[in-house]
Design a protein around this motif. Sequence first.
Motif, mmCIF file in Angstrom:
data_model
loop_
_atom_site.group_PDB
_atom_site.id
_atom_site.type_symbol
_atom_site.label_atom_id
_atom_site.label_comp_id
_atom_site.label_asym_id
_atom_site.label_seq_id
_atom_site.Cartn_x
_atom_site.Cartn_y
_atom_site.Cartn_z
ATOM 1 N N LEU A 19 -1.323 2.420 -9.953
ATOM 2 C CA LEU A 19 -1.534 3.382 -11.000
ATOM 3 C C LEU A 19 -2.007 3.039 -12.128
ATOM 4 O O LEU A 19 -2.603 3.521 -12.824
ATOM 5 N N LEU A 20 -1.313 1.869 -12.710
ATOM 6 C CA LEU A 20 -1.383 1.616 -14.120
ATOM 7 C C LEU A 20 -2.855 0.865 -14.256
ATOM 8 O O LEU A 20 -3.601 1.075 -15.110
ATOM 9 N N ASP A 21 -3.249 -0.001 -13.026
ATOM 10 C CA ASP A 21 -4.396 -0.568 -13.415
ATOM 11 C C ASP A 21 -5.577 -0.042 -12.875
ATOM 12 O O ASP A 21 -6.764 -0.185 -13.413
ATOM 13 N N VAL A 22 -5.602 0.782 -11.873
ATOM 14 C CA VAL A 22 -6.648 1.619 -11.120
ATOM 15 C C VAL A 22 -6.800 2.802 -11.806
ATOM 16 O O VAL A 22 -7.837 2.996 -12.246
ATOM 17 N N GLN A 27 0.940 -1.122 -0.063
ATOM 18 C CA GLN A 27 -0.107 0.061 -0.030
ATOM 19 C C GLN A 27 0.894 1.214 -0.074
ATOM 20 O O GLN A 27 0.600 2.224 -0.536
ATOM 21 N N ASN A 28 1.898 1.160 0.907
ATOM 22 C CA ASN A 28 3.013 2.116 0.736
ATOM 23 C C ASN A 28 3.353 2.675 -0.565
ATOM 24 O O ASN A 28 3.433 3.717 -0.980
ATOM 25 N N LYS A 29 3.780 1.614 -1.226
ATOM 26 C CA LYS A 29 4.619 1.532 -2.612
ATOM 27 C C LYS A 29 3.490 2.291 -3.458
ATOM 28 O O LYS A 29 3.806 3.026 -4.349
ATOM 29 N N GLU A 30 2.326 1.564 -3.414
ATOM 30 C CA GLU A 30 1.375 2.394 -4.334
ATOM 31 C C GLU A 30 1.061 3.803 -4.090
ATOM 32 O O GLU A 30 0.933 4.610 -4.998
ATOM 33 N N LEU A 31 1.060 4.093 -2.789
ATOM 34 C CA LEU A 31 0.631 5.590 -2.296
ATOM 35 C C LEU A 31 1.926 6.567 -2.962
ATOM 36 O O LEU A 31 1.805 7.558 -3.346
ATOM 37 N N ARG A 32 3.088 5.998 -3.013
ATOM 38 C CA ARG A 32 4.187 6.665 -3.159
ATOM 39 C C ARG A 32 4.360 6.912 -4.677
ATOM 40 O O ARG A 32 4.928 7.690 -5.150
ATOM 41 N N LEU A 60 1.826 6.981 -6.736
ATOM 42 C CA LEU A 60 0.729 8.127 -6.971
ATOM 43 C C LEU A 60 1.172 9.208 -6.756
ATOM 44 O O LEU A 60 1.118 10.287 -7.515
ATOM 45 N N LEU A 61 2.027 9.576 -5.413
ATOM 46 C CA LEU A 61 2.647 10.868 -5.329
ATOM 47 C C LEU A 61 3.521 11.352 -6.197
ATOM 48 O O LEU A 61 3.846 12.276 -6.713
ATOM 49 N N HIS A 116 -3.419 15.195 -13.894
ATOM 50 C CA HIS A 116 -4.779 15.237 -14.013
ATOM 51 C C HIS A 116 -5.685 14.113 -14.097
ATOM 52 O O HIS A 116 -6.762 13.733 -13.428
ATOM 53 N N ALA A 117 -5.227 13.082 -14.666
ATOM 54 C CA ALA A 117 -5.867 11.819 -14.821
ATOM 55 C C ALA A 117 -5.869 10.948 -13.636
ATOM 56 O O ALA A 117 -6.735 10.473 -13.075
ATOM 57 N N ALA A 118 -4.815 11.273 -12.890
ATOM 58 C CA ALA A 118 -4.716 10.533 -11.514
ATOM 59 C C ALA A 118 -5.563 11.311 -10.513
ATOM 60 O O ALA A 118 -6.402 10.597 -9.704
#
Length: 681
Positions: free
Chosen positions: A129-132, A86-91, A93-94, A106-108
Amino acid sequence: MQPPPGTHSPRSQQSRPSGVGATVAANSKRKHASMACEYCRFKRKRCDGNPRCRSCVDANKQCVYRFNDKRKASVRQERIQILEAQNKELRSLLDVLKYGNDEDAHAAFQALRSPRETALHGSPSNHLLLDVYGVSIPTFPSLSLDDLQHVRTDRGSRQSQSSLQTSFLPALRLFDYPPIFTPSQLPPEVDIRKGAELFLQVTAGLFHIMAMDEFDRLCARAYRSKIPPDTRVVAEICAVSAIGAHFNADDTTGELKDVLFNTAIHHLPEMLELSNLRTMKYLACLCTYGMVDKRKSTARLIQLSLDIARWNLALPQHGLSEASHDWRRLYQTTLFLECWLSSSLGYVPDLSGGEIGFAQPNIAAMEGLQDDIVTQIKAKEIVVLKARVCEATCGLEPPTGQIIEDHMTKLEGWYRKLPPNMTLTVLLNGDANPLTAAQQGALLLSHAMYLGAVMMLHRRALVAISDGILGGIAGSDIQSMPMQEHLARSVEAARAIVRIFILLRFGTATTNMHVRCWICVFETYTACTILLYNIALRTIQHAAERAETQLDLERVTTCLGMLKASALVDMVSQKMLTALAGVHDAVVAATGHQLSETSPPQVESRSILHCRLDGTGSSFEPYNLLTSSNKSPRGCLSAIYVFKRATDMLRDPFGHGLDAGFRLFPRDVGVEAVDWWSAAS
């Protein structure tokens, strides 16, 4: 009939007898049982155990049961892995929001506002990021296998010591160093500390890598810890110590220098995996080492450092934490190296306006900054200006007079904004208190780059006018005002550079490192070409004053003496010295000035500081290329022929050759093109 121990049915609770004792027993068992749903456990509510319990129905929550015992190590490890994912995913995204373009960001953002759209992407994978969100992030920069092999096999420009040994003396091996150092076999601390201290002290006025206390902490982890250091700590120590060995060449063997660098390069993939400030500092040391050793692979390491910095560095409008401030300083260090290498080897720098446009403090704001930070700011400003001058003068056509004036205004503006104690006049007069010798040396190098930019700005115009004179083109006049102005500014800059390097070598230097410093070598060569061109031009004009010509020849011999000292250990300096030798011989013969024959220059003592620094006297013995067998009387060589050869030297500032002299190659082509450093290949 009693159920087996450890098994519970949600319905079995309803058939248990009532009573205080039974209730207490049930509650004590329920405290450690995994029968309540996640929502009831979080809210500390009594769960009825139904597939969809009453509490979840009332709160409109999904009812989930977990029957794992969190006291088990396997369960805890699973939970840690989930949190790390989860931390990796959030990073990730950041990273998109920070470093992605506006469309990706903007897409994110839109995907975060519309979570129901995630169902359109099918079954999710581990890449959030890629799948969701349907947005990709930039991959972390790395070296290809070919680039890594190139870095490891690049031997640089250092002359082989075997050629310097007497043939009848066997090669001596004083120390038995391993192929690479390891945590169990570290380099001798006493042999590396002085060099590292000199390196960090001398370069602190030009760019930032690390402070000495950081190196002390690395040494404490390696030499004074009860636990052996990991290989990355060894790599960091060896990276700093390898370039430090260049700064302490008198006390460091070439064998130790090679083992230190080989150890640092050996762990390059591991250091890239860190992807943090340690990686950037490590790469900055390798890039600096490559600049000194003149390795063609240095350009690729600088590119890698730029890519990592761009991947990690926060944008200027974000608040700067302590870590991001260090990233910013290391980024500027990499920009400094990129600008200097591209402007001396002739390729287009990998820069953008936003990157080099960092807000710089004015003179009033700089009064409160440390001197090292101020000198770093000014060094970065002038090297960027020099790169811009190269781009302006190395197009398909010579720069117009307006372009030259615009860039000259910017260069003069840089000089006017210097603090009073950092101007060249004050430095040459020795009144630059309270600056240290290392800071004064760094400032002198910055002034050398400033004067080099002035010579580069007028160099192309001098060549264009000279071609017109040699070709008999109408309107090409040696006595024209533009010609005289270009020549006067160039010659004045060349003479000042000679004074700078005399003072730098003997007045402010705490190390002999400047003998091989690429800034010193390149600008020394450039000053020589301008001075020889000036003498040749005055000769065909029949306007050369004998005293002035003699003084310029003495300045040239000073520069040649510097290059000869460097050529003893450096093939690139040897190539430049050879290129200058023929023109120097021809100029001396054509003008009839004969210099006294002397022995090769020796290592001078610090007492030479008291020699004349006005450029009329040489701290080196005159470098006489004419022997008794080839000295020619005045007029034996055609003055026009000498002038043409001097013009051809001006035509090739980067070592590309006459056909591609004033040409900047694209970066991906330029790093493989023929240039001055190709002599080392």
